[in-house]
Structures are given as C-alpha cells and as structure tokens.
Motif scaffolding. Structure first.
Motif, PDB file in Angstrom:
ATOM      1  N   SER A   1      30.715  24.265 -19.194  1.00 31.99           N
ATOM      2  CA  SER A   1      30.887  24.925 -17.910  1.00 31.99           C
ATOM      3  C   SER A   1      32.350  25.003 -17.519  1.00 31.99           C
ATOM      4  O   SER A   1      33.150  24.128 -17.860  1.00 31.99           O
TER       5      SER A   1
ATOM      6  N   GLU B   1      40.612  33.098 -14.556  1.00 36.03           N
ATOM      7  CA  GLU B   1      40.135  34.080 -15.545  1.00 36.03           C
ATOM      8  C   GLU B   1      39.241  35.118 -14.877  1.00 36.03           C
ATOM      9  O   GLU B   1      39.100  36.236 -15.354  1.00 36.03           O
TER      10      GLU B   1
ATOM     11  N   GLU C   1      39.452  39.064 -14.887  1.00 35.38           N
ATOM     12  CA  GLU C   1      38.363  39.954 -14.462  1.00 35.38           C
ATOM     13  C   GLU C   1      38.299  39.924 -12.941  1.00 35.38           C
ATOM     14  O   GLU C   1      38.178  38.857 -12.339  1.00 35.38           O
TER      15      GLU C   1
ATOM     16  N   VAL D   1      27.238  32.153 -12.986  1.00 36.23           N
ATOM     17  CA  VAL D   1      27.190  32.750 -14.323  1.00 36.23           C
ATOM     18  C   VAL D   1      28.561  32.708 -14.992  1.00 36.23           C
ATOM     19  O   VAL D   1      28.698  32.324 -16.167  1.00 36.23           O
ATOM     20  N   LYS D   2      29.588  33.100 -14.253  1.00 39.70           N
ATOM     21  CA  LYS D   2      30.930  33.120 -14.828  1.00 39.70           C
ATOM     22  C   LYS D   2      31.425  31.712 -15.169  1.00 39.70           C
ATOM     23  O   LYS D   2      32.082  31.492 -16.185  1.00 39.70           O
TER      24      LYS D   2
ATOM     25  N   LYS E   1      29.481  29.166 -15.978  1.00 38.15           N
ATOM     26  CA  LYS E   1      28.715  28.703 -17.137  1.00 38.15           C
ATOM     27  C   LYS E   1      29.221  29.321 -18.438  1.00 38.15           C
ATOM     28  O   LYS E   1      28.955  28.791 -19.522  1.00 38.15           O
ATOM     29  N   GLU E   2      29.942  30.431 -18.321  1.00 39.74           N
ATOM     30  CA  GLU E   2      30.576  31.026 -19.502  1.00 39.74           C
ATOM     31  C   GLU E   2      31.845  30.277 -19.892  1.00 39.74           C
ATOM     32  O   GLU E   2      32.529  30.638 -20.853  1.00 39.74           O
ATOM     33  N   GLY E   3      32.172  29.225 -19.113  1.00 39.91           N
ATOM     34  CA  GLY E   3      33.363  28.442 -19.395  1.00 39.91           C
ATOM     35  C   GLY E   3      34.616  28.973 -18.730  1.00 39.91           C
ATOM     36  O   GLY E   3      35.729  28.546 -19.044  1.00 39.91           O
ATOM     37  N   LYS E   4      34.455  29.875 -17.791  1.00 41.92           N
ATOM     38  CA  LYS E   4      35.599  30.526 -17.140  1.00 41.92           C
ATOM     39  C   LYS E   4      36.082  29.720 -15.926  1.00 41.92           C
ATOM     40  O   LYS E   4      35.304  29.029 -15.258  1.00 41.92           O
TER      41      LYS E   4
END
Length: 497
Positions: free
Chosen positions: A2, A30, A51, A75-76, A78-81
């Motif tokens: 995360s 990010e 983004e 969501v973002k 959890k994408e590691g951002k």
C-alpha cells in the motif's frame, strides 16, 4: 504494497498561503486528487508524471460523490502510490477530511493530515475583518452553511443568537435568507453587522456588507455567487478601518502577461503582490540553439575585446553552454562586457560578471552611440542575442571594426496559447495587456482571427519601450502607456499610475 495518502489543506486561495509541508506533499505526490477551491497554480508544482484527478464540487454539480472520492483515494494508495488529497482551506474544517481519514483507516491505508489556513479565519482577515477582537467579541463560532440533511436542522439557532460572538457560516450563500431570518427570530438584533465574502483571498475577491436585515439585498446588488462565506458580528464594523487586501494599487485589475512562461514569473509575481489578477498567455516561446558554431565561438572568447549581451535569455544560454564545455567566466579574458538594459545586467551579475557599460536608454541605438567613441578598428566585438534582434547595432559597429553575432536562441510563436487567449477575450475579463517586446505583440496578433484582433484593439495595451511601441502601432494597436525606463519595473510603475 500500500501507498500513503496525505489529506492536505491548500488554504483559502491566495497562492502564498500554503504551508511548507503542503508544498512538499504536492511536489512528491504520484497522484493529486484536487477540488474546486484549491488554487490551480499549485498543480504547476507537481512532478511531470503526476496523475491529476479533479473531484471538484459546486452546490448543484458534483464531479464525484464523496463515496467515489473515498474509493479513488483507496484504490490509488493500494496501487502503492503516494496520494495527495488537495483540499481548499483545512481538511478538518467542513472539508470531509475526517470521513476520508476514517475510510482509509478502515482499509488499513496509511494517511497523514496536513492542516491548512481555513477561510473562516484567513478569508475574514483579507476582508479586513478580524475574527476576534477584545473590544467586540468574546468568542467565535464556525458553522456549516448547509446541513447533511436540510430537513433536519440541528443548528442551535437560539444559542448562536445569544452568544454575542463572531459567527462564520461556510458554504451557506444559498441559505443566506434562512440564516439571517433564524438569527433574528431567535432574538439577535436585526441591525447586527454582517458581511459576505466571495472568493476570499483571491485577486477577484468581492465583499458585501450590511446588517442581518439588509445583507441579502446587498449581496444581490454586488452579484455575489458561490464560493462565499458569511460572517455575522460586531467585528464586521472594523472592515473599513482594517481592509488592506483590496487597497493595493492594482486590486481588481485583470492583466494579461504575454511573455514566455519562463520569463513571466517575476513580472507575474510582482503584479499579484500589487493586487492584480494575472492571466498568463505566453505568445512567445524561447527555443535554445545548439551546434558547433556556438561552441566554436565560445572556445575563442579571448579574441574579442567587447562582448554585448542583448537580453537575459542570451546571458543565461551563453553561460549554460559555456559551463557545458567545462569553462567558466574566466574564459571572457579581458573583454569589456556590455548589457542591453538593467535586467540583463542583473542577470550577468548572477554569474559573477559586472557590466562595464550600460546605456541610459535600453535600445540598440543607445548602445551604438555609447560604443562609437570607444571602439577602434583594431577591436573585435561579439553580440550574443536571439534570432529576432534588430541589426542596428551590428550595422553601426561594423562601420568601425570587426563584429560577429552569436545567435543563442530562437523566439517562436507559441501556438499552445491560442485557445486560452480566445477564451479570455470572449469572457471580456481583460483590462490591460502588457507587451515586453516587439515579438510578444506580433505573435499575439498572429494567434487571432480578425474578430478577436478588434477585441484586443479595444483593450488598454501597455508597452515596455519605444521599439515595442512602434511594433504595436504598426499592428494597429493603441499604446495606452509606455514604460519609462524601459524595464519590468518601469512597466509595473506604468500600470500603477
């Protein structure tokens, strides 16, 4: 793995009312999820690959629901951002930051909160209204202007009316009638001072003042809309005495700046400091040149007895390339250095070079006159400049001694400004246009169709000097004022007069 979410307060709107930590969060993010009230200039500080996701909300137009915003953050992350949630004011002052924090916590997503200046305090300050003052109020209260469920009004109007403190309602303009009526119904004096502040701390800030009885009518007269905040209390009486923001010399003026984006920052910052609402529409773009010819001349600088720098861009690009070749200012040897104007001289000084000569009037003709008595046929002169520089100086010097030009950059038409320019002209929001060179004027007109050219001709145009003024007149523009001296400072003084 995360990522992490930063719930960041962007302050009330003034670009400089941002905390250092908030600035770091913007630069490192990010993903930036931003709302309507965050100053859009902050996005220019983001990393190029960030983004950007807009989730702005107006009273009747939500880009995303709060549930959808919460999900985007999760969501973002959890994408590691690394995610920065950029919110106007303070995240925890009616900013839904608490709800977002709870949502992230329930999903084991790390988050931090970065406080911001709330408009409830900063907005009042810029309107000349201190939220507290010991001669007027013992307390202040910040209240939501619209409720989660409008049919179930949980505000204790009776308590608010009896507090004798400053009351600030955020996001409540559509309920202004209800707010004033409820306070009077519960016993507050109808003559209690009150105000509405629209776009607080921004260059387009507007304020309407009155009493609980008259405020609604005053707001209609002033044409105020959302976003606005409402303040009720005796401290409103201090506005006339303590107002500073709207007293600046250029407050309320909508000024278009046509320099290249890399050049306009200093001019823009000074205009904003003086109260102007600045629109950047760079009509020119500076494209550096490279090549063996430039490098060859930089290798032989000691052959020249005079080096003339025609602009700040010429100075910056000259030394940038010189350093790339592994050289420094010592390469100039015993050459005399000439600057075309004070701004060019200041730029030279940042590289440790003091201009030996600088004309009183910043034109090529003046430089030629300055050098005529100093040059001999044994001298050799190098003129560092851009492709659009006039050839007056070259021609004059060439009659005396050997002279060469070093073209370091091209000034080209900035096509990307076309849409922005048309939007501004159609909105009829521009009061002044500044031109800092002949090319800014020529390129602006080149971007326009005939209808829009006529709109520009109706706007007051300010010139930086006589050469630019001549180009403007040749294009059919009226020179409303001309700077004297021909500098950015002179241009700003011209606007303030």
């Amino acid at each position: 793995m995360s990522g992490k979410v930063y719930l960041v307060g962007a302050g009330p709107g003034d670009y400089k009312l941002l905390t250092l930590k908030a600035l770091d969060c913007i630069k490192e993010a990010e993903v930036i999820v931003y709302d309507r009230l965050a100053n859009p200039q902050y996005l220019e500080l983001a990393r190029p690959d960030a983004e950007l996701i807009y989730v702005g909300k107006a009273s009747s137009n939500h880009t995303m629901t709060q549930d959808e915003i919460n999900e985007v953050l999760a969501v973002k992350a959890k994408e590691g951002k690394v995610v920065t949630r950029l919110k106007g004011g303070d995240p925890y002052v009616f900013g839904r930051g608490g709800e977002e924090g709870e949502y992230l916590l329930e999903r084991n997503i790390a988050f931090e909160v970065v406080p911001g200046i709330t408009s409830a305090i900063g907005g009042l300050c810029y309107a000349g209204i201190p939220i507290t003052h010991r001669d007027y109020t013992p307390s202040f209260h910040v209240v939501t202007g619209h409720l989660k469920d409008e049919t179930n009004d949980t505000i204790n109007w009776n308590a608010l009316a009896a507090m004798n403190g400053t009351i600030v309602f955020l996001m409540g303009l559509s309920n202004l009638h209800k707010i004033c009526t409820n306070l009077m119904t519960e016993g507050m004096n109808p003559n209690t001072p009150a105000a509405v502040i629209n776009w607080a701390t921004r260059p387009n800030q507007k304020v309407a003042t009155g009493t609980l009885v008259t405020l609604e009518e005053e707001v209609k007269k002033a044409g105020l809309t959302s976003p606005s905040l409402i303040v009720v209390g005796e401290v409103v009486r201090l506005r006339e005495k303590l107002s500073f923001f709207e007293n600046r010399p250029l407050f309320g003026q909508n000024i278009m700046v046509t320099r290249s984006r890399t050049q306009s920052s200093d001019l823009k910052a000074k205009l904003i400091e003086l109260g102007a609402n600045v629109f950047e529409v760079p009509t020119i773009e500076i494209q550096p040149r490279q090549g063996e010819e430039i490098d060859a001349k930089l290798q032989t600088l000691k052959d020249y007895s005079y080096i003339v720098f025609g602009s700040q861009n010429a100075v910056s690009l000259f030394f940038e390339r010189l350093y790339a070749l592994g050289k420094d200012a010592r390469s100039l040897g015993e050459a005399k250095v000439v600057a075309v104007g004070s701004a060019t001289a200041k730029c030279l000084a940042t590289y440790g070079i003091r201009s030996d000569f600088m004309p009183e009037r910043f034109t090529q003709e003046s430089i030629a006159e300055l050098l005529e008595d100093k040059l001999t046929k044994e001298d050799k002169v190098l003129i560092a400049q851009g492709n659009l520089a006039r050839d007056v100086l070259y021609t004059k010097i060439n009659e005396i001694c050997e002279v060469e030009t070093l073209l370091l950059y091209d000034t080209v038409l900035n096509e990307s400004s076309k849409v922005r320019l048309k939007q501004l002209l159609n909105s009829e929001r521009v009061d002044r246009i500044t031109f800092t060179s002949s090319s800014t004027a020529k390129n602006l007109m080149a971007l326009l169709d005939e209808e829009d050219k006529e709109k520009v001709k109706a706007i007051k145009c300010i010139s930086i000097g006589e050469i630019t003024s001549k180009a403007m007149r040749d294009l059919g523009l009226t020179v409303y004022k001309e700077a004297n001296p021909f500098t950015i400072e002179g241009l700003i003084n011209c606007l303030c007069e």
